[in-house]
Design an enzyme around this catalytic site. Sequence first.
Site, PDB file in Angstrom:
ATOM      1  N   GLN A 310       0.827  -1.197   0.000  1.00  0.00           N
ATOM      2  CA  GLN A 310       0.000   0.000   0.000  1.00  0.00           C
ATOM      3  C   GLN A 310       0.868   1.256   0.000  1.00  0.00           C
ATOM      4  O   GLN A 310       0.548   2.249  -0.651  1.00  0.00           O
ATOM      5  CB  GLN A 310      -0.932  -0.001   1.211  1.00  0.00           C
ATOM      6  CG  GLN A 310      -1.686   1.291   1.440  1.00  0.00           C
ATOM      7  CD  GLN A 310      -2.653   1.642   0.317  1.00  0.00           C
ATOM      8  OE1 GLN A 310      -3.065   0.772  -0.447  1.00  0.00           O
ATOM      9  NE2 GLN A 310      -2.990   2.916   0.218  1.00  0.00           N
ATOM     10  N   GLU A 311       1.978   1.209   0.737  1.00  0.00           N
ATOM     11  CA  GLU A 311       2.843   2.381   0.846  1.00  0.00           C
ATOM     12  C   GLU A 311       3.632   2.645  -0.434  1.00  0.00           C
ATOM     13  O   GLU A 311       3.728   3.788  -0.893  1.00  0.00           O
ATOM     14  CB  GLU A 311       3.819   2.207   2.023  1.00  0.00           C
ATOM     15  CG  GLU A 311       3.166   2.210   3.392  1.00  0.00           C
ATOM     16  CD  GLU A 311       2.759   3.618   3.837  1.00  0.00           C
ATOM     17  OE1 GLU A 311       3.029   4.582   3.096  1.00  0.00           O
ATOM     18  OE2 GLU A 311       2.174   3.746   4.930  1.00  0.00           O
TER      19      GLU A 311
END
Length: 492
Positions: A310-311
């Site tokens: 996600q990052e």
Amino acid sequence: MSINNPEQIISHYARQLALMLVLVVLSLLLGCEQAPLLQRLQARGYLHIATVSGPLSCYLGEKGAAGLEYELASRFAKSQGLRPLFTVYPNRNAAIHAVKTGREDMAAGFILPSTRHKTVTYLSDPLLDTKPQFARTMGKSAFNPVKTGNVDMVVAADSYLSELLARKQLPGIPLPGLSEELILTGVDAGAYGHTLSTTAQLLAHANQLPDLVPGISLGENATVHWLFNRSFDDSLRDAANRFLAAQRHNGKLQQLRERYIDKLPKRNYVTRRDFWQHVKKRLPAYAHLFKQAEKETGIDWRLLAAIGYQESHWNPGAASPTGVRGIMMLTKATARQQQISNRLDPKQSILGGARHLLWMEKRIPERIRGDDLLWFTLASYNIGYGHLEDARILTQRENADPDSWEAVKLRLPLLSKKKYYATLKHGRARGREPVSYVENIRYYYRLLVYWDNANNGRNCTSGAFQRRLALKNSRNSLALSSAITPPSTSVR
């Protein structure tokens, strides 16, 4: 007739004795009629259930065994005072054969019974219905039942679906020994061009198999059933029907359908395709680092990997205009706090992110447990603990539960509106971001767990690989169990 010959006398008495033995045996049988199957199982204490591996039958999820059939059959067993004992078979025919031969008491594996299955087993009433639907691998032309041509259509052998193709005189190569789930995986990978599946299975597999393209439906209903051994009485089947009727009446069947079929989290094709490509091409280089971080922190490495995806999409050189960098997108302040000297070093970034997650978790009130604890921790990892506190205060002001993520996530977006953030300590924040952030991580985490367990041959009988976010720190539980304070102060 007179009997004078000694041999005749012996033969006569032997026949009389045999007749008496038959009468004795018959009287014993009549006097000792066997108890119904359900009673015998209840005396034994457990129920043997044959199933197959798949999202609609039985699989190992984030919290242990899961699956639509696993949940429903487990409830049924427990409703009868029985302990459910599941055995996973390679395909549905093997599971049904185990029931037919008495090795298992029932089969519960999202089964659409074929004509042969109906003749060798008892069927329960329908659990739910679905529609036969074609599917193809990405790049193949859609199947046209009118212009069949030379289509490489495959289907599980001796199944309702293979029977349906034959009845409609449509092409189809039956594959013995394979489950429908394995065939769908093969179609997604391009090993097969087309298959006939069901709408329910295609919806359940949409996130796992991005190159599996749904086609047209045959437009008729097919029903899912439990199967029981015909050699015994029908008391177990009748109990199952009563249970299913109750589950239908109280809405529990519909809830299971929504959770596993109709209301699964959805992402577009590009998101799904890119994720699985990165799992194949990028994750292998960093999986061992996520696993090392799990050993140090106790956090499930697949959760850490979901956060990392996600990052940064597992890009060690990732950077943002706000100055966060690396796989876990750490700020300079976080890197200093976690003693990270190089945010672009994958090992340091992953370990620093895991340690920071532990630190954030320790700030969450002790009374918040389970999934709420995890989602609050992830949200604070993204937006900061102060803004999360502000959202919890807003939640409390509206007489909702500030310890519930489902309640708080509805108020987080309000932090971007002056009407609300002007009354709070930490000011304006992009409150929609942590909501999307948490939902995306939940989505990726679920997929990584499914992928990892499938790759390692784990199923719902493998035992729960229970992991929790972290070990809670040993703070004074009494001090942390106080009621929520007035809205003008922190809700910690």
